[in-house]
Scaffold this motif. Structure first.
Motif, PDB file in Angstrom:
ATOM      1  N   PRO A 247       3.321  -2.053  -4.117  1.00  0.00           N
ATOM      2  CA  PRO A 247       2.558  -2.107  -5.012  1.00  0.00           C
ATOM      3  C   PRO A 247       2.667  -0.739  -6.018  1.00  0.00           C
ATOM      4  CG  PRO A 247       1.536  -2.903  -3.225  1.00  0.00           C
ATOM      5  CD  PRO A 247       2.817  -2.481  -2.715  1.00  0.00           C
ATOM      6  N   SER A 248       2.679  -0.959  -7.304  1.00  0.00           N
ATOM      7  CA  SER A 248       2.610  -0.001  -8.325  1.00  0.00           C
ATOM      8  C   SER A 248       1.295   1.043  -8.127  1.00  0.00           C
ATOM      9  CB  SER A 248       2.582  -0.275  -9.636  1.00  0.00           C
ATOM     10  OG  SER A 248       1.965  -1.055 -10.024  1.00  0.00           O
ATOM     11  N   SER A 249       0.216   0.427  -7.839  1.00  0.00           N
ATOM     12  CA  SER A 249      -1.185   1.135  -7.668  1.00  0.00           C
ATOM     13  C   SER A 249      -2.047   0.205  -6.589  1.00  0.00           C
ATOM     14  CB  SER A 249      -1.730   1.298  -9.073  1.00  0.00           C
ATOM     15  OG  SER A 249      -2.050   0.133  -9.665  1.00  0.00           O
ATOM     16  N   VAL A 250      -2.825   1.075  -5.991  1.00  0.00           N
ATOM     17  CA  VAL A 250      -3.910   0.228  -5.240  1.00  0.00           C
ATOM     18  C   VAL A 250      -5.161   1.082  -5.465  1.00  0.00           C
ATOM     19  CG1 VAL A 250      -4.790  -0.035  -2.924  1.00  0.00           C
ATOM     20  CG2 VAL A 250      -2.256  -0.208  -3.292  1.00  0.00           C
ATOM     21  N   GLN A 251      -5.926   0.313  -6.200  1.00  0.00           N
ATOM     22  CA  GLN A 251      -7.360   0.905  -6.647  1.00  0.00           C
ATOM     23  C   GLN A 251      -8.405  -0.163  -6.474  1.00  0.00           C
ATOM     24  OE1 GLN A 251      -7.152   1.782 -10.968  1.00  0.00           O
ATOM     25  NE2 GLN A 251      -5.609   0.313 -11.349  1.00  0.00           N
ATOM     26  N   ILE A 252      -9.891   0.422  -6.468  1.00  0.00           N
ATOM     27  CA  ILE A 252     -10.938  -0.408  -6.403  1.00  0.00           C
ATOM     28  C   ILE A 252     -11.451  -0.133  -7.932  1.00  0.00           C
ATOM     29  CG2 ILE A 252     -13.107  -0.613  -5.504  1.00  0.00           C
ATOM     30  CD1 ILE A 252     -12.082   0.759  -2.898  1.00  0.00           C
TER      31      ILE A 252
ATOM     32  N   CYS B 165     -10.748  -4.634  -4.953  1.00  0.00           N
ATOM     33  CA  CYS B 165      -9.615  -4.026  -4.596  1.00  0.00           C
ATOM     34  C   CYS B 165      -8.304  -4.770  -5.272  1.00  0.00           C
ATOM     35  CB  CYS B 165      -9.547  -3.748  -3.144  1.00  0.00           C
ATOM     36  SG  CYS B 165      -8.135  -2.478  -2.659  1.00  0.00           S
ATOM     37  N   VAL B 166      -7.333  -3.910  -5.957  1.00  0.00           N
ATOM     38  CA  VAL B 166      -6.308  -4.602  -6.687  1.00  0.00           C
ATOM     39  C   VAL B 166      -4.882  -3.742  -6.103  1.00  0.00           C
ATOM     40  CG1 VAL B 166      -5.262  -5.103  -8.829  1.00  0.00           C
ATOM     41  CG2 VAL B 166      -7.760  -5.062  -8.419  1.00  0.00           C
ATOM     42  N   ALA B 167      -4.077  -4.376  -5.418  1.00  0.00           N
ATOM     43  CA  ALA B 167      -2.701  -3.940  -5.363  1.00  0.00           C
ATOM     44  C   ALA B 167      -1.690  -4.709  -6.202  1.00  0.00           C
ATOM     45  CB  ALA B 167      -2.350  -4.208  -3.821  1.00  0.00           C
ATOM     46  N   ALA B 168      -1.311  -3.915  -7.187  1.00  0.00           N
ATOM     47  CA  ALA B 168      -0.547  -4.649  -8.207  1.00  0.00           C
ATOM     48  C   ALA B 168       1.100  -4.539  -8.196  1.00  0.00           C
ATOM     49  CB  ALA B 168      -1.028  -3.951  -9.697  1.00  0.00           C
ATOM     50  N   ASP B 169       1.612  -5.645  -8.789  1.00  0.00           N
ATOM     51  CA  ASP B 169       3.004  -5.807  -8.806  1.00  0.00           C
ATOM     52  C   ASP B 169       3.798  -5.346  -7.788  1.00  0.00           C
ATOM     53  OD1 ASP B 169       2.538  -6.234 -11.449  1.00  0.00           O
ATOM     54  OD2 ASP B 169       2.636  -3.961 -12.075  1.00  0.00           O
ATOM     55  N   ALA B 170       3.653  -6.081  -6.657  1.00  0.00           N
ATOM     56  CA  ALA B 170       4.370  -5.993  -5.316  1.00  0.00           C
ATOM     57  C   ALA B 170       5.213  -7.308  -5.173  1.00  0.00           C
ATOM     58  CB  ALA B 170       3.347  -5.749  -4.317  1.00  0.00           C
ATOM     59  N   ASN B 171       6.172  -6.887  -4.297  1.00  0.00           N
ATOM     60  CA  ASN B 171       6.987  -8.159  -3.827  1.00  0.00           C
ATOM     61  C   ASN B 171       7.427  -7.823  -2.483  1.00  0.00           C
ATOM     62  OD1 ASN B 171       8.154 -11.024  -4.253  1.00  0.00           O
ATOM     63  ND2 ASN B 171      10.209  -9.608  -3.860  1.00  0.00           N
ATOM     64  N   PRO B 172       7.357  -8.621  -1.369  1.00  0.00           N
ATOM     65  CA  PRO B 172       6.065  -9.646  -1.449  1.00  0.00           C
ATOM     66  C   PRO B 172       4.890  -9.222  -1.653  1.00  0.00           C
ATOM     67  CG  PRO B 172       6.661  -9.361   0.727  1.00  0.00           C
ATOM     68  CD  PRO B 172       7.659  -8.249  -0.038  1.00  0.00           C
TER      69      PRO B 172
ATOM     70  N   SER C 249     -13.750   1.566   1.998  1.00  0.00           N
ATOM     71  CA  SER C 249     -12.373   1.704   1.518  1.00  0.00           C
ATOM     72  C   SER C 249     -11.504   0.337   1.585  1.00  0.00           C
ATOM     73  CB  SER C 249     -11.725   2.738   2.577  1.00  0.00           C
ATOM     74  OG  SER C 249     -11.385   2.294   3.741  1.00  0.00           O
ATOM     75  N   CYS C 250     -10.595  -0.027   0.793  1.00  0.00           N
ATOM     76  CA  CYS C 250      -9.671  -1.058   1.101  1.00  0.00           C
ATOM     77  C   CYS C 250      -8.138  -0.410   1.604  1.00  0.00           C
ATOM     78  CB  CYS C 250      -9.678  -1.859  -0.259  1.00  0.00           C
ATOM     79  SG  CYS C 250      -8.926  -1.149  -1.521  1.00  0.00           S
ATOM     80  N   MET C 251      -7.647  -1.159   2.219  1.00  0.00           N
ATOM     81  CA  MET C 251      -6.130  -1.135   2.665  1.00  0.00           C
ATOM     82  C   MET C 251      -5.060  -2.074   2.304  1.00  0.00           C
ATOM     83  SD  MET C 251      -3.863   0.731   4.614  1.00  0.00           S
ATOM     84  CE  MET C 251      -4.934   1.753   5.720  1.00  0.00           C
ATOM     85  N   SER C 252      -4.104  -1.544   1.396  1.00  0.00           N
ATOM     86  CA  SER C 252      -2.951  -2.296   1.089  1.00  0.00           C
ATOM     87  C   SER C 252      -2.051  -2.244   2.069  1.00  0.00           C
ATOM     88  CB  SER C 252      -2.786  -2.115  -0.280  1.00  0.00           C
ATOM     89  OG  SER C 252      -1.466  -2.737  -0.603  1.00  0.00           O
ATOM     90  N   THR C 253      -1.549  -3.725   2.511  1.00  0.00           N
ATOM     91  CA  THR C 253      -0.661  -3.506   3.754  1.00  0.00           C
ATOM     92  C   THR C 253       0.778  -4.158   3.123  1.00  0.00           C
ATOM     93  OG1 THR C 253      -2.193  -3.711   5.541  1.00  0.00           O
ATOM     94  CG2 THR C 253       0.061  -4.389   5.978  1.00  0.00           C
ATOM     95  N   HIS C 254       1.851  -3.538   3.124  1.00  0.00           N
ATOM     96  CA  HIS C 254       3.306  -4.332   2.396  1.00  0.00           C
ATOM     97  C   HIS C 254       4.263  -3.746   3.711  1.00  0.00           C
ATOM     98  CE1 HIS C 254       6.458  -4.304  -0.444  1.00  0.00           C
ATOM     99  NE2 HIS C 254       5.485  -5.229  -0.980  1.00  0.00           N
ATOM    100  N   GLN C 255       5.150  -4.708   3.309  1.00  0.00           N
ATOM    101  CA  GLN C 255       6.535  -4.370   3.962  1.00  0.00           C
ATOM    102  C   GLN C 255       7.043  -3.124   4.343  1.00  0.00           C
ATOM    103  OE1 GLN C 255       9.371  -7.534   3.143  1.00  0.00           O
ATOM    104  NE2 GLN C 255       8.071  -9.221   4.182  1.00  0.00           N
TER     105      GLN C 255
ATOM    106  N   ALA D  32       5.478  -0.013   2.632  1.00  0.00           N
ATOM    107  CA  ALA D  32       4.442   0.963   2.802  1.00  0.00           C
ATOM    108  C   ALA D  32       2.882   0.376   2.604  1.00  0.00           C
ATOM    109  CB  ALA D  32       4.688   1.968   1.668  1.00  0.00           C
ATOM    110  N   ASN D  33       1.970   1.093   3.363  1.00  0.00           N
ATOM    111  CA  ASN D  33       0.671   0.897   3.383  1.00  0.00           C
ATOM    112  C   ASN D  33      -0.110   1.906   2.406  1.00  0.00           C
ATOM    113  OD1 ASN D  33       0.987  -1.162   5.158  1.00  0.00           O
ATOM    114  ND2 ASN D  33       0.461   0.082   6.895  1.00  0.00           N
ATOM    115  N   GLN D  34      -1.340   1.544   1.789  1.00  0.00           N
ATOM    116  CA  GLN D  34      -1.660   2.617   0.797  1.00  0.00           C
ATOM    117  C   GLN D  34      -3.388   2.172   1.093  1.00  0.00           C
ATOM    118  OE1 GLN D  34      -0.098   3.030  -3.186  1.00  0.00           O
ATOM    119  NE2 GLN D  34       1.536   1.113  -2.457  1.00  0.00           N
TER     120      GLN D  34
END
Length: 560
Positions: A131-136, A154-161, A216-222, A224-226
């Protein structure tokens, strides 16, 4: 493909057997260069004729990318679509594709042609993007107690998957329960880039203790986690209690300004209150205080305050007003004659027990009682009446007056001095003035508590009778004293021994002569009396005696 290559490929195909191996996979990063190995990077066969890279188009048809002859150091790009400027081959025969995007998620095939074989090595490419950014976003200003309120999105933008979002409170995951915790997820796919944006909105019913909680919010991705974190929220809740305070000093004294403060435990605090004051009400907006100016003793009692929108929620306080009244008789300046009496009367009115004390000329004294005034009773008397937080003082000045009386008049000659000091002492109020019947020098005077002293120095040349006179507007007094000449005293003190002896002889002779003279007078007197009785002379006066003696005198002394 040119005619020569086609002919070569047909020739090879006729002489060799096509072998297609299992599909390998490669994961690339979005925007980076994709490196697709040929035969997992194994060396090319010695009888290599050429290597060709191709791919499967979206419609299922094959597409050529590039070809490199064994005897050539450069590849020939065969692609005519968007791959034309992006593809190349390295020395290991690996395909390189710049600026990886999700459109590159395809199967690319490396075809290796030798004199004896034709081998194909398919490779599936996957493109991943963190994700290009993770923000609330859409953060609320405050949370409501016991009512689900939006914490934020909470928004995790522009990710794949697409990323997975988890909400936490104080580091522990929150699980949606449909009441206290409500989580609404969503995902949006960008049709141009194919990237996914994941959103999650949290609603939370807070408690008062959550004013220190950290969400807080956690973005989980293959890849990296943010995590994104929020500052603690203010928790809003309605008032449950009201408290009235009296901010003024204690005890409250009549005449003070008294400030009342109404405090409610709601958050945010109420901005309007109603103050109830002995049957009257006052609405106060945008303030929580009300001031009673110059409070009177009658204003004591119970006071209340309540919420402006709910007068049933109230609090009360009792105010006790302390007061103290003092009346002193006499007051001001009091003039009395010596020997008179004076009655002192103290009247008090107080809200509590008060203590009375007396001060005379700055010193504490007992309750003054004046049955027979003396000069020592004169002074400034202060009556002080006090109780906690309150003091009253009244005073009077007592002046004891009397005509002057001389109490002493004496003389003194200092050792070796050629003058005499006369001291006149007197009592009297107002201060008496002194007058002497002689001229003087070195005058000294003092006046304390009605006692006056006046000293003068004189040099008497002759024996004097000196008068001291004292007077004030009430009367006067006089007294005299005999003062001998200092010169005669000096002469007696300084005479010679012979002179002293001569003077002694003269004195003895004088005394002896006086004694002889007295004896002669006595003898003459005795003879006179004897002759008188014998009728030796006759006077023209009638003598005092008995009648018989008179007859005898007439017989013995006939008239001449």
């Amino acid at each position: 493909m040119d005619s020569a290559a086609v002919l070569l490929l047909l020739t090879v195909t006729a002489r060799t057997l096509l072998h297609v191996l299992g599909t390998e996979s490669v994961t690339a990063l979005y925007g980076e260069t994709i490196v697709v190995p040929c035969n997992d990077g194994a060396p090319a066969p010695e009888d290599l004729m050429f290597v060709k890279w191709k791919y499967e188009k979206d419609d299922g048809t094959p597409g050529d990318l590039l070809i490199q002859q064994a005897r050539s150091s450069e590849a020939t790009v065969q692609a005519t679509d968007q791959y034309a400027p992006r593809v190349s081959i390295n020395h290991k025969l690996s395909l390189r594709i710049t600026q990886a995007s999700l459109r590159d998620q395809k199967t690319f095939t490396c075809m290796v042609v030798s004199d004896s074989n034709l081998m194909e090595y398919p490779v599936t490419v996957s493109v991943r993007k963190v994700p290009s950014s993770v923000q609330i976003m859409d953060r609320s200003a405050a949370l409501q107690k016991d009512r689900a309120t939006v914490v934020g999105t909470c928004v995790a933008a522009d990710a794949n998957p697409a990323a997975t979002i988890t909400w936490k409170k104080n580091g522990k995951p929150l699980v949606a329960d449909g009441k206290t915790v409500l989580i609404t997820p969503s995902m949006k796919l960008d049709p141009a880039s194919g990237l996914s944006t994941t959103s999650s909105t949290l609603q939370y019913a807070a408690s008062k203790e959550d004013n220190v909680s950290v969400f807080s919010c956690m973005s989980t991705h293959q890849l990296a986690n943010q995590e994104a974190e929020l500052e603690p929220f203010a928790i809003h809740y309605p008032s449950e209690k009201v408290r009235l305070q009296v901010l003024s000093k204690v005890p409250v004294v009549e005449g003070d300004n008294v400030t009342l403060k109404c405090h409610a435990d709601g958050n945010p605090p109420p901005s309007s209150f109603v103050f109830h004051m002995k049957g009257q009400k006052a609405l106060v907006n945008n303030s929580d205080t009300y001031t009673l100016t110059s409070i009177s003793r009658e204003a004591g009692g119970e006071y209340k305050c309540s919420l402006a929108d709910n007068e049933k929620m109230e609090s009360s306080q009792s105010i006790i007003v302390s007061y103290l009244d003092l009346r002193l008789t006499p007051s001001g300046t009091v003039r009395k004659a010596i020997g008179d009496s004076l009655l002192v009367k103290v009247e008090q009115n107080a809200s509590g027990e008060a203590q009375v004390s007396w001060i005379k000329n700055g010193q504490k004294v007992k309750l003054p009682e004046f049955t027979r005034l003396t000069y020592a009773d004169a002074g400034v008397y202060v009556c002080e009446l006090s109780m906690p937080g309150l003091t009253r003082r009244h005073s009077f000045e007592l002046i004891v007056e009397g005509k002057p009386e001389i109490t002493g008049l004496n003389k003194h000659r200092p050792d070796g001095a050629s003058y005499k000091v006369l001291t006149c002492e007197a009592t009297g109020v107002p201060e008496p003035s002194f007058h002497w019947s002689v001229n003087s020098t070195n005058e000294e005077s003092s006046y304390i508590n009605g006692k006056a002293t006046h000293k003068i120095s004189v040099i008497p040349k002759l024996n004097l009778t000196v008068t001291c006179s004292v007077s004030n507007r009430l009367g006067d007094d006089t007294l005299t004293i005999n003062v001998s000449s200092v010169f005669k005293e000096e002469k007696k003190e300084t005479g010679s021994k012979e002179e002293s002896e001569d003077q002694s002889k003269l004195i003895v002779g004088g005394v002896a002569g006086l004694l002889i003279a007295a004896a002669v007078v006595g003898l003459v007197y005795w003879l006179y009396m004897k002759n008188s009785r014998q009728g030796s002379w006759k006077t023209g006066e009638k003598e005092v005696g008995t009648s018989e003696e008179g007859k005898k005198l007439e017989e013995n002394h006939p008239t001449v």
